[in-house]
Design a protein around this motif. Structure first.
Motif, PDB file in Angstrom:
ATOM      1  N   THR A  43      -6.207 -46.832  49.502  1.00 11.27           N
ATOM      2  CA  THR A  43      -7.442 -47.681  50.089  1.00 11.27           C
ATOM      3  C   THR A  43      -8.506 -46.810  50.816  1.00 11.27           C
ATOM      4  OG1 THR A  43      -6.375 -48.111  52.086  1.00 11.27           O
ATOM      5  CG2 THR A  43      -5.818 -49.426  50.244  1.00 11.27           C
ATOM      6  N   SER A  44      -9.652 -47.218  51.065  1.00 15.95           N
ATOM      7  CA  SER A  44     -10.510 -46.496  51.878  1.00 15.95           C
ATOM      8  C   SER A  44     -10.148 -46.130  53.272  1.00 15.95           C
ATOM      9  CB  SER A  44     -12.175 -47.069  51.920  1.00 15.95           C
ATOM     10  OG  SER A  44     -11.735 -48.596  52.597  1.00 15.95           O
ATOM     11  N   THR A  45      -9.253 -46.915  53.793  1.00 14.97           N
ATOM     12  CA  THR A  45      -8.794 -46.505  55.190  1.00 14.97           C
ATOM     13  C   THR A  45      -7.429 -45.931  55.128  1.00 14.97           C
ATOM     14  OG1 THR A  45      -7.596 -48.756  55.169  1.00 14.97           O
ATOM     15  CG2 THR A  45     -10.050 -48.527  56.313  1.00 14.97           C
ATOM     16  N   GLN A  46      -6.482 -45.941  54.127  1.00 13.93           N
ATOM     17  CA  GLN A  46      -5.473 -45.421  54.114  1.00 13.93           C
ATOM     18  C   GLN A  46      -5.324 -44.698  52.634  1.00 13.93           C
ATOM     19  OE1 GLN A  46      -2.067 -47.443  55.449  1.00 13.93           O
ATOM     20  NE2 GLN A  46      -2.658 -47.479  57.545  1.00 13.93           N
ATOM     21  N   PRO A  47      -5.699 -43.708  52.468  1.00 11.60           N
ATOM     22  CA  PRO A  47      -5.806 -42.913  51.231  1.00 11.60           C
ATOM     23  C   PRO A  47      -4.136 -42.493  51.019  1.00 11.60           C
ATOM     24  CG  PRO A  47      -6.834 -41.299  52.645  1.00 11.60           C
ATOM     25  CD  PRO A  47      -6.744 -42.938  53.465  1.00 11.60           C
ATOM     26  N   MET A  48      -3.731 -42.284  49.813  1.00  9.15           N
ATOM     27  CA  MET A  48      -2.454 -41.945  49.345  1.00  9.15           C
ATOM     28  C   MET A  48      -2.419 -40.586  49.651  1.00  9.15           C
ATOM     29  SD  MET A  48      -0.919 -42.989  45.915  1.00  9.15           S
ATOM     30  CE  MET A  48       0.738 -42.479  45.401  1.00  9.15           C
ATOM     31  N   GLN A  49      -1.402 -40.355  50.351  1.00  7.85           N
ATOM     32  CA  GLN A  49      -1.374 -38.560  50.666  1.00  7.85           C
ATOM     33  C   GLN A  49       0.030 -38.304  51.022  1.00  7.85           C
ATOM     34  OE1 GLN A  49      -3.597 -37.321  54.139  1.00  7.85           O
ATOM     35  NE2 GLN A  49      -3.400 -39.468  55.142  1.00  7.85           N
ATOM     36  N   LEU A  50       0.460 -37.222  50.429  1.00  8.01           N
ATOM     37  CA  LEU A  50       1.923 -36.405  51.112  1.00  8.01           C
ATOM     38  C   LEU A  50       1.910 -36.219  52.276  1.00  8.01           C
ATOM     39  CD1 LEU A  50       2.537 -34.202  47.943  1.00  8.01           C
ATOM     40  CD2 LEU A  50       3.534 -36.232  48.643  1.00  8.01           C
ATOM     41  N   ARG A  51       2.919 -36.394  53.128  1.00  8.62           N
ATOM     42  CA  ARG A  51       3.032 -35.928  54.323  1.00  8.62           C
ATOM     43  C   ARG A  51       3.259 -34.302  54.391  1.00  8.62           C
ATOM     44  NH1 ARG A  51       6.211 -40.320  57.864  1.00  8.62           N
ATOM     45  NH2 ARG A  51       5.387 -41.987  56.754  1.00  8.62           N
ATOM     46  N   PRO A  52       2.888 -33.949  55.697  1.00  9.56           N
ATOM     47  CA  PRO A  52       3.062 -32.278  55.528  1.00  9.56           C
ATOM     48  C   PRO A  52       4.330 -31.876  55.326  1.00  9.56           C
ATOM     49  CG  PRO A  52       1.849 -33.309  57.332  1.00  9.56           C
ATOM     50  CD  PRO A  52       2.391 -34.464  56.675  1.00  9.56           C
ATOM     51  N   ALA A  90       5.992 -32.130  52.582  1.00  7.07           N
ATOM     52  CA  ALA A  90       6.729 -33.004  51.568  1.00  7.07           C
ATOM     53  C   ALA A  90       6.647 -32.130  50.148  1.00  7.07           C
ATOM     54  CB  ALA A  90       6.250 -34.449  51.462  1.00  7.07           C
ATOM     55  N   ALA A  91       5.841 -31.719  49.747  1.00 10.73           N
ATOM     56  CA  ALA A  91       5.691 -30.793  48.510  1.00 10.73           C
ATOM     57  C   ALA A  91       6.747 -29.853  48.521  1.00 10.73           C
ATOM     58  CB  ALA A  91       4.389 -30.668  48.096  1.00 10.73           C
ATOM     59  N   ARG A  92       6.658 -29.025  49.652  1.00 15.03           N
ATOM     60  CA  ARG A  92       7.540 -27.933  49.539  1.00 15.03           C
ATOM     61  C   ARG A  92       8.943 -28.469  49.486  1.00 15.03           C
ATOM     62  NH1 ARG A  92       5.169 -26.060  53.822  1.00 15.03           N
ATOM     63  NH2 ARG A  92       6.682 -26.289  55.254  1.00 15.03           N
ATOM     64  N   LEU A  93       9.313 -29.485  50.514  1.00 14.58           N
ATOM     65  CA  LEU A  93      10.565 -29.928  50.464  1.00 14.58           C
ATOM     66  C   LEU A  93      11.205 -30.460  49.092  1.00 14.58           C
ATOM     67  CD1 LEU A  93      12.968 -30.835  52.275  1.00 14.58           C
ATOM     68  CD2 LEU A  93      11.923 -32.970  52.362  1.00 14.58           C
ATOM     69  N   LEU A  94      10.343 -31.356  48.487  1.00 13.28           N
ATOM     70  CA  LEU A  94      10.837 -31.862  47.034  1.00 13.28           C
ATOM     71  C   LEU A  94      10.900 -30.640  45.952  1.00 13.28           C
ATOM     72  CD1 LEU A  94       8.309 -34.933  46.895  1.00 13.28           C
ATOM     73  CD2 LEU A  94      10.925 -34.979  46.867  1.00 13.28           C
ATOM     74  N   ALA A  95      10.409 -29.445  46.324  1.00 12.91           N
ATOM     75  CA  ALA A  95      10.210 -28.454  45.158  1.00 12.91           C
ATOM     76  C   ALA A  95      11.626 -27.908  45.608  1.00 12.91           C
ATOM     77  CB  ALA A  95       9.168 -27.526  45.538  1.00 12.91           C
ATOM     78  N   ARG A  96      11.974 -27.605  46.739  1.00 15.58           N
ATOM     79  CA  ARG A  96      13.152 -26.686  47.303  1.00 15.58           C
ATOM     80  C   ARG A  96      14.344 -27.610  46.760  1.00 15.58           C
ATOM     81  NH1 ARG A  96      16.003 -22.716  47.118  1.00 15.58           N
ATOM     82  NH2 ARG A  96      17.275 -22.143  48.967  1.00 15.58           N
ATOM     83  N   LEU A  97      14.309 -28.918  46.964  1.00 16.88           N
ATOM     84  CA  LEU A  97      15.487 -29.801  46.501  1.00 16.88           C
ATOM     85  C   LEU A  97      15.488 -29.878  44.968  1.00 16.88           C
ATOM     86  CD1 LEU A  97      14.787 -32.873  49.128  1.00 16.88           C
ATOM     87  CD2 LEU A  97      16.575 -31.127  49.084  1.00 16.88           C
ATOM     88  N   SER A  98      14.565 -29.884  44.391  1.00 18.52           N
ATOM     89  CA  SER A  98      14.743 -29.799  42.890  1.00 18.52           C
ATOM     90  C   SER A  98      15.364 -28.276  42.486  1.00 18.52           C
ATOM     91  CB  SER A  98      13.275 -29.786  42.249  1.00 18.52           C
ATOM     92  OG  SER A  98      13.123 -29.824  41.042  1.00 18.52           O
ATOM     93  N   GLU A  99      14.713 -27.223  43.103  1.00 23.06           N
ATOM     94  CA  GLU A  99      15.398 -25.862  42.806  1.00 23.06           C
ATOM     95  C   GLU A  99      17.009 -25.990  43.005  1.00 23.06           C
ATOM     96  OE1 GLU A  99      13.683 -23.114  45.480  1.00 23.06           O
ATOM     97  OE2 GLU A  99      11.628 -23.394  44.638  1.00 23.06           O
ATOM     98  N   ALA A 156       2.606 -35.594  40.228  1.00 23.85           N
ATOM     99  CA  ALA A 156       2.144 -34.457  38.950  1.00 23.85           C
ATOM    100  C   ALA A 156       0.910 -33.831  39.476  1.00 23.85           C
ATOM    101  CB  ALA A 156       2.203 -35.228  37.743  1.00 23.85           C
ATOM    102  N   ALA A 157       0.059 -34.642  39.646  1.00 28.44           N
ATOM    103  CA  ALA A 157      -1.394 -34.108  40.349  1.00 28.44           C
ATOM    104  C   ALA A 157      -1.565 -33.115  41.209  1.00 28.44           C
ATOM    105  CB  ALA A 157      -2.621 -35.257  40.480  1.00 28.44           C
ATOM    106  N   ARG A 158      -0.406 -33.258  42.045  1.00 29.45           N
ATOM    107  CA  ARG A 158      -0.374 -32.479  43.259  1.00 29.45           C
ATOM    108  C   ARG A 158       0.912 -31.129  42.859  1.00 29.45           C
ATOM    109  NH1 ARG A 158      -2.679 -36.640  43.874  1.00 29.45           N
ATOM    110  NH2 ARG A 158      -4.008 -36.789  45.328  1.00 29.45           N
ATOM    111  N   ALA A 159       1.021 -30.984  41.735  1.00 30.95           N
ATOM    112  CA  ALA A 159       2.130 -29.900  41.139  1.00 30.95           C
ATOM    113  C   ALA A 159       3.575 -30.058  41.704  1.00 30.95           C
ATOM    114  CB  ALA A 159       1.554 -28.735  41.315  1.00 30.95           C
ATOM    115  N   VAL A 160       3.889 -31.420  42.232  1.00 27.08           N
ATOM    116  CA  VAL A 160       5.127 -31.654  42.919  1.00 27.08           C
ATOM    117  C   VAL A 160       6.096 -31.903  41.580  1.00 27.08           C
ATOM    118  CG1 VAL A 160       6.657 -33.115  44.267  1.00 27.08           C
ATOM    119  CG2 VAL A 160       4.095 -32.494  44.942  1.00 27.08           C
ATOM    120  N   PRO A 161       7.291 -31.180  41.593  1.00 26.89           N
ATOM    121  CA  PRO A 161       8.225 -31.501  40.514  1.00 26.89           C
ATOM    122  C   PRO A 161       9.016 -32.681  40.704  1.00 26.89           C
ATOM    123  CG  PRO A 161       9.082 -29.580  41.824  1.00 26.89           C
ATOM    124  CD  PRO A 161       7.684 -30.123  42.619  1.00 26.89           C
TER     125      PRO A 161
END
Length: 135
Positions: free
Chosen positions: A32-41, A43-52, A73-78
């Motif tokens: 939404t214009s007031t709350q864009p969808m975003q990853l928490r700081p 989160a991408a690194r954590l999900l990548a490590r958990l995947s590894e 996927a658009a943010r290269a999160v596995p």
């Protein structure tokens, strides 16, 4: 539930899997214009490590699994085999791509996420057994 009815009534022909992917990739502030969808700081690194490490991860959301998967996927999160997204699912006709339904019924909302365990009993059983077998 009303929002789902509106999607099925008015967007079933245009909300194809390809449209979902394109919207998520092209919209810089998807959400939404007031709350864009975003990853928490972090989160991408954590999900990548958990995947590894092949650590089971259950993502629970009252949103749509298709949008969550495209967003990650658009943010290269596995999203490996260790990840399950427990969310509402846009059901499309295989031939036309037309939206034909939304599952589960009743849909997951912020008020009934406690049903997550029942809806994912097989996942919990498998990951529990996997943990027990590893020890």
């Amino acid at each position: 539930v009303r929002a789902n009815e509106l999607l099925l009534t008015h967007a079933s022909r245009v909300l194809t899997p390809e449209t979902v992917r394109r919207l998520v990739h092209e919209a810089p502030l998807f959400g939404t214009s007031t709350q864009p969808m975003q990853l928490r700081p972090g989160a991408a690194r954590l999900l990548a490590r958990l995947s590894e490490l092949d650590v089971p991860v259950l993502i629970v959301s009252a949103g749509f699994a298709d949008i969550i998967a495209a967003f990650l996927a658009a943010r290269a999160v596995p999203l490996g085999s260790n990840v399950r997204v427990c969310s509402n699912l846009l059901v499309h006709d295989a031939a036309s791509g037309q939206l034909t339904g939304i599952e589960p019924s009743p849909p997951i909302t912020g008020c009934n996420k406690q049903l997550t365990f029942e809806r994912n009993r097989d996942w919990f059983t498998t990951t529990h057994r996997r943990r027990r077998d590893a020890s």
